[in-house]
Design a protein around this motif. Structure first.
Motif, PDB file in Angstrom:
ATOM      1  N   TYR A   1       0.820  -1.209   0.000  1.00  0.00           N
ATOM      2  CA  TYR A   1       0.000   0.000   0.000  1.00  0.00           C
ATOM      3  C   TYR A   1       0.855   1.261   0.000  1.00  0.00           C
ATOM      4  O   TYR A   1       0.461   2.295  -0.525  1.00  0.00           O
ATOM      5  CB  TYR A   1      -0.948  -0.009   1.205  1.00  0.00           C
ATOM      6  N   ASP A   2       2.033   1.190   0.569  1.00  0.00           N
ATOM      7  CA  ASP A   2       2.948   2.335   0.563  1.00  0.00           C
ATOM      8  C   ASP A   2       3.752   2.337  -0.741  1.00  0.00           C
ATOM      9  O   ASP A   2       4.198   1.276  -1.198  1.00  0.00           O
ATOM     10  CB  ASP A   2       3.898   2.239   1.757  1.00  0.00           C
TER      11      ASP A   2
ATOM     12  N   GLY B   1      10.507   6.646  -0.144  1.00  0.00           N
ATOM     13  CA  GLY B   1       9.484   7.278   0.678  1.00  0.00           C
ATOM     14  C   GLY B   1      10.086   7.951   1.892  1.00  0.00           C
ATOM     15  O   GLY B   1      11.297   7.888   2.137  1.00  0.00           O
ATOM     16  N   ARG B   2       9.213   8.590   2.681  1.00  0.00           N
ATOM     17  CA  ARG B   2       9.660   9.296   3.886  1.00  0.00           C
ATOM     18  C   ARG B   2       9.051   8.693   5.144  1.00  0.00           C
ATOM     19  O   ARG B   2       8.800   9.389   6.118  1.00  0.00           O
ATOM     20  CB  ARG B   2       9.280  10.773   3.793  1.00  0.00           C
ATOM     21  N   GLY B   3       8.799   7.459   5.123  1.00  0.00           N
ATOM     22  CA  GLY B   3       8.144   6.814   6.258  1.00  0.00           C
ATOM     23  C   GLY B   3       6.983   5.977   5.765  1.00  0.00           C
ATOM     24  O   GLY B   3       6.311   6.327   4.793  1.00  0.00           O
ATOM     25  N   LEU B   4       6.742   4.878   6.424  1.00  0.00           N
ATOM     26  CA  LEU B   4       5.748   3.915   5.968  1.00  0.00           C
ATOM     27  C   LEU B   4       4.335   4.398   6.258  1.00  0.00           C
ATOM     28  O   LEU B   4       4.031   4.847   7.366  1.00  0.00           O
ATOM     29  CB  LEU B   4       5.990   2.576   6.665  1.00  0.00           C
ATOM     30  N   ASP B   5       3.465   4.311   5.251  1.00  0.00           N
ATOM     31  CA  ASP B   5       2.052   4.636   5.447  1.00  0.00           C
ATOM     32  C   ASP B   5       1.484   3.702   6.518  1.00  0.00           C
ATOM     33  O   ASP B   5       1.692   2.482   6.463  1.00  0.00           O
ATOM     34  CB  ASP B   5       1.298   4.443   4.125  1.00  0.00           C
ATOM     35  N   PRO B   6       0.759   4.216   7.504  1.00  0.00           N
ATOM     36  CA  PRO B   6       0.247   3.352   8.584  1.00  0.00           C
ATOM     37  C   PRO B   6      -0.739   2.289   8.108  1.00  0.00           C
ATOM     38  O   PRO B   6      -0.996   1.325   8.838  1.00  0.00           O
ATOM     39  CB  PRO B   6      -0.423   4.342   9.541  1.00  0.00           C
TER      40      PRO B   6
ATOM     41  N   SER C   1       8.668   0.153  -6.615  1.00  0.00           N
ATOM     42  CA  SER C   1       8.699   1.074  -5.480  1.00  0.00           C
ATOM     43  C   SER C   1       9.522   2.323  -5.776  1.00  0.00           C
ATOM     44  O   SER C   1      10.434   2.321  -6.606  1.00  0.00           O
ATOM     45  CB  SER C   1       9.266   0.363  -4.253  1.00  0.00           C
ATOM     46  N   THR C   2       9.158   3.385  -5.076  1.00  0.00           N
ATOM     47  CA  THR C   2       9.894   4.647  -5.134  1.00  0.00           C
ATOM     48  C   THR C   2      10.265   5.055  -3.719  1.00  0.00           C
ATOM     49  O   THR C   2       9.592   4.664  -2.759  1.00  0.00           O
ATOM     50  CB  THR C   2       9.034   5.747  -5.783  1.00  0.00           C
TER      51      THR C   2
END
Length: 472
Positions: A299-300, A310-315, A307-308
């Motif tokens: 989902y993140d 990110g700045r932290g995993l989507d909850p 994948s690209t």
């Protein structure tokens, strides 16, 4: 003896054995597509063997059925039509099928002529469906970009089941190739709601403690519902069409059906199942939506093959999430996610088609609860007291009641797949403001199965009315 119920039981046992012994010669009759096609052929043959002798205003499924000799015994015609089609579809079981024919209590005048007629009808039905595509994935080149379907990471070698079958098959009798609206995806709030629901309700039991605070995990009853409706081709259990036939058998017994009623009812049910398989599989590979095991893990945007950074995993992402899985009954192995796309749900489509056509047969026209299973308890082969789970432990026998009838079954069967973590809720149906099933929206397998059943009821069982394939 009611030859329809007798040979229906023989056919359901053939399905169970085919999924237990796994003979190469019966590969085409395995899985939900193979089962539904085979059961439709057998019951179409029995239907036409009966009504080509006895006659009825609705006529036969075959456009030009063989003509029976005067005095042909109808019981012999039905029995031999069933035996001949089953022998062609399940050749590894010919010894058992021959024994079933010997025990079919055929005697009296006209047996020889009935036998000849049953053989002729069986050949005609098999000939009509001879050109059906197979369930293999030869020359299938999947588009696996997110959010498209890819194999289950827990079972990465599973491949793709029946990718060509739906689009390239002619329907048995449904006159319209129904299509569904696209499923919710991406930033659609309905997709996020479904993701959060299945993440909590469908998680593997050993991982439930990892759920975020506030997410309500699956209850014991929800686990029971998920397993009850399983029938995911496991050994000793078979496929969903077997379960829905078992339910219809219980209704037919309770209603004290005549042979004529059963000949018609079981042909309607099993041709509805076959056309549900065709149209559902066409929609599955047309929409090509991934299963929750991938949707939740990826989902993140930082997760997955494309994948690209990110700045932290989507909850709402859990990179290690695993589902309860479809039950791997009667063997010690991982549960699994089925090897085909999620939308629409096959269980939801098959179940709605079979149960709705049964409702229509018994005069139920309004949507909503019915009384067709009042007083009946239903036992699933998944929970019969002898079937074991994937740890080798026998599951406790469970008898389930449905006070709102077949309508309740249609809804519960659809929801059950969320509790196993193998489907999104909208794979079964859209929901209203209070979470209730909403069939006004052209979303999900229950809507598709209901439309198939209503089409058959309106237009009848006619070979020449079956909609043609979508692709050559």
């Amino acid at each position: 003896m009611d030859q329809i119920l007798y040979w229906n039981a023989v056919a359901l046992e053939a399905d169970r054995i085919a999924h237990t012994e796994l003979k190469q010669a019966e590969r085409g009759s395995r899985g939900p597509i193979g089962s539904s096609r085979s059961l439709a052929i057998v019951h179409a043959a029995m239907h036409d063997a009966y009504f080509s002798i006895v006659g009825a205003p609705h006529g036969t499924w075959l456009t030009a059925p063989p003509v029976a000799a005067n005095g042909a015994a109808v019981d012999a015609a039905m029995a031999v039509a069933a035996h001949a089609t089953l022998s062609a579809l399940y050749p590894a079981q010919n010894g058992r099928l021959d024994r079933a024919l010997r025990e079919a209590d055929l005697s009296g005048p006209g047996v020889g002529r009935g036998t000849a007629h049953g053989q002729a009808v069986a050949r005609a039905v098999l000939r009509v469906r001879k050109g059906d595509p197979g369930t293999d994935a030869k020359n299938y080149h999947p588009d696996t970009a997110a959010p498209n379907h890819r194999p289950d990471p827990v079972n990465p070698a599973q491949g793709y089941y029946a990718p060509h079958y739906g689009a390239r098959s002619r329907c048995f009798a449904v006159s319209t190739r129904y299509t569904l609206d696209p499923p919710p995806k991406g930033v659609d709030p309905r997709y996020l709601d479904a993701l959060r629901e299945v993440r909590a309700k469908g998680i593997a039991p050993e991982a439930a403690a990892s759920l975020p605070t506030g997410m309500a995990a699956r209850t014991a009853d929800e686990t029971l519902i998920g397993v009850f409706w399983g029938y995911d081709g496991s050994k000793g259990v078979g496929t969903p069409p077997r379960l829905y036939n078992q339910i219809v058998r219980a209704v037919a017994h309770a209603r004290d059906n005549t042979v004529e009623q059963n000949a018609r009812l079981f042909a309607l049910v099993n041709i509805a199942l076959a056309d549900a398989g065709i149209l559902c599989w066409d929609e599955k590979y047309r929409h090509n939506l991934w299963r929750p095991v991938l949707g939740i893990r990826e989902y993140d945007p930082s997760m997955g093959p494309d994948s690209t950074p990110g700045r932290g995993l989507d909850p709402d992402c859990d990179p290690c999430w695993r589902p309860h899985g479809a039950p791997r009954s009667n063997e010690v192995a991982f549960n699994f996610t089925p090897p085909f796309p999620a939308y629409p749900s096959g269980h939801a489509t098959f179940g709605a088609a079979a149960l709705q056509i049964t409702r229509r047969f018994y005069g139920v026209t309004a949507e909503g609860p019915d009384t067709l299973v009042d007083g009946l308890g239903v036992v699933s082969a998944e929970l019969d007291g002898s079937t074991t789970d994937n740890d080798g432990v026998a599951r406790t026998r469970h008898t389930r009641h449905f006070p709102d009838g077949l309508w309740q079954m249609m809804e519960e069967n659809g929801r059950s797949r969320v509790f196993l973590g193998v489907h999104w809720s909208f794979d079964a149906f859209a929901t209203g403001a209070n979470g209730e099933m909403d069939l006004t929206q052209n979303i999900g397998g229950v809507r598709l199965g209901r439309d198939i059943a209503d089409n058959l009821w309106t237009n009848g069982l006619k070979q020449d009315r079956g909609a043609g394939p979508r692709l050559p």
